[in-house]
Design a protein around this motif. Sequence first.
Motif, PDB file in Angstrom:
ATOM      1  N   LEU A  15       1.816 -25.168  38.412  1.00  0.00           N
ATOM      2  CA  LEU A  15       1.307 -24.097  39.270  1.00  0.00           C
ATOM      3  C   LEU A  15      -0.004 -23.537  38.748  1.00  0.00           C
ATOM      4  O   LEU A  15      -0.882 -23.168  39.518  1.00  0.00           O
ATOM      5  CB  LEU A  15       2.329 -22.968  39.392  1.00  0.00           C
TER       6      LEU A  15
ATOM      7  N   THR B 245      -3.331 -24.009  49.021  1.00  0.00           N
ATOM      8  CA  THR B 245      -3.080 -24.778  47.798  1.00  0.00           C
ATOM      9  C   THR B 245      -1.755 -24.375  47.159  1.00  0.00           C
ATOM     10  O   THR B 245      -0.950 -25.236  46.783  1.00  0.00           O
ATOM     11  CB  THR B 245      -4.233 -24.560  46.790  1.00  0.00           C
ATOM     12  N   ILE B 246      -1.511 -23.074  47.061  1.00  0.00           N
ATOM     13  CA  ILE B 246      -0.269 -22.581  46.468  1.00  0.00           C
ATOM     14  C   ILE B 246       0.925 -22.946  47.354  1.00  0.00           C
ATOM     15  O   ILE B 246       1.980 -23.364  46.858  1.00  0.00           O
ATOM     16  CB  ILE B 246      -0.338 -21.057  46.239  1.00  0.00           C
TER      17      ILE B 246
ATOM     18  N   ARG C 147       1.442 -31.962  38.249  1.00  0.00           N
ATOM     19  CA  ARG C 147       0.577 -30.808  38.058  1.00  0.00           C
ATOM     20  C   ARG C 147       1.381 -29.525  38.168  1.00  0.00           C
ATOM     21  O   ARG C 147       2.258 -29.392  38.976  1.00  0.00           O
ATOM     22  CB  ARG C 147      -0.532 -30.810  39.096  1.00  0.00           C
TER      23      ARG C 147
ATOM     24  N   ARG D 115       1.230 -25.514  49.332  1.00  0.00           N
ATOM     25  CA  ARG D 115       1.502 -26.947  49.159  1.00  0.00           C
ATOM     26  C   ARG D 115       2.242 -27.221  47.856  1.00  0.00           C
ATOM     27  O   ARG D 115       3.136 -28.063  47.807  1.00  0.00           O
ATOM     28  CB  ARG D 115       0.195 -27.734  49.191  1.00  0.00           C
ATOM     29  N   LYS D 116       1.862 -26.512  46.797  1.00  0.00           N
ATOM     30  CA  LYS D 116       2.523 -26.702  45.501  1.00  0.00           C
ATOM     31  C   LYS D 116       3.989 -26.279  45.584  1.00  0.00           C
ATOM     32  O   LYS D 116       4.878 -26.989  45.105  1.00  0.00           O
ATOM     33  CB  LYS D 116       1.788 -25.898  44.429  1.00  0.00           C
TER      34      LYS D 116
ATOM     35  N   ILE E 103       7.347 -28.743  45.106  1.00  0.00           N
ATOM     36  CA  ILE E 103       8.419 -28.458  44.153  1.00  0.00           C
ATOM     37  C   ILE E 103       9.758 -28.366  44.876  1.00  0.00           C
ATOM     38  O   ILE E 103      10.759 -28.930  44.423  1.00  0.00           O
ATOM     39  CB  ILE E 103       8.119 -27.164  43.365  1.00  0.00           C
TER      40      ILE E 103
ATOM     41  N   GLU F  30      -2.352 -25.165  37.293  1.00  0.00           N
ATOM     42  CA  GLU F  30      -3.424 -26.073  37.701  1.00  0.00           C
ATOM     43  C   GLU F  30      -3.760 -25.876  39.170  1.00  0.00           C
ATOM     44  O   GLU F  30      -4.922 -25.955  39.560  1.00  0.00           O
ATOM     45  CB  GLU F  30      -3.024 -27.517  37.445  1.00  0.00           C
ATOM     46  N   ALA F  31      -2.754 -25.633  39.989  1.00  0.00           N
ATOM     47  CA  ALA F  31      -2.993 -25.371  41.411  1.00  0.00           C
ATOM     48  C   ALA F  31      -3.788 -24.085  41.571  1.00  0.00           C
ATOM     49  O   ALA F  31      -4.709 -24.009  42.381  1.00  0.00           O
ATOM     50  CB  ALA F  31      -1.670 -25.272  42.166  1.00  0.00           C
TER      51      ALA F  31
END
Length: 53
Positions: free
Chosen positions: A7, A25-26, A5, A28-29, A33, A9-10
Motif C-alpha cells: 500500500l 490508485t488506492i 507491491r 485498485r490496490k 488485496i 508503494e501505491a
Amino acid sequence: MLPARGLSEARDAAVGALPRAAKLTIARKIAAIALSMWKSKEKYDLTKHRKQG
C-alpha cells in the motif's frame, strides 16, 4: 498470497497525482488485496501488514 507491491508503494505512486487519480490508485490496490484474499480463502491477518504512517 498478497500482491507484490504494498500500500505504501501505491501511495507513493499517487503522490503528486490528481486527487481523483490518487483515490483510484488506492481503490485498485484495495480491490487487488480483497480479490487475492477471496481467491485463497484467506482471512485478514493484521500481523502480516505493517502499520502505515
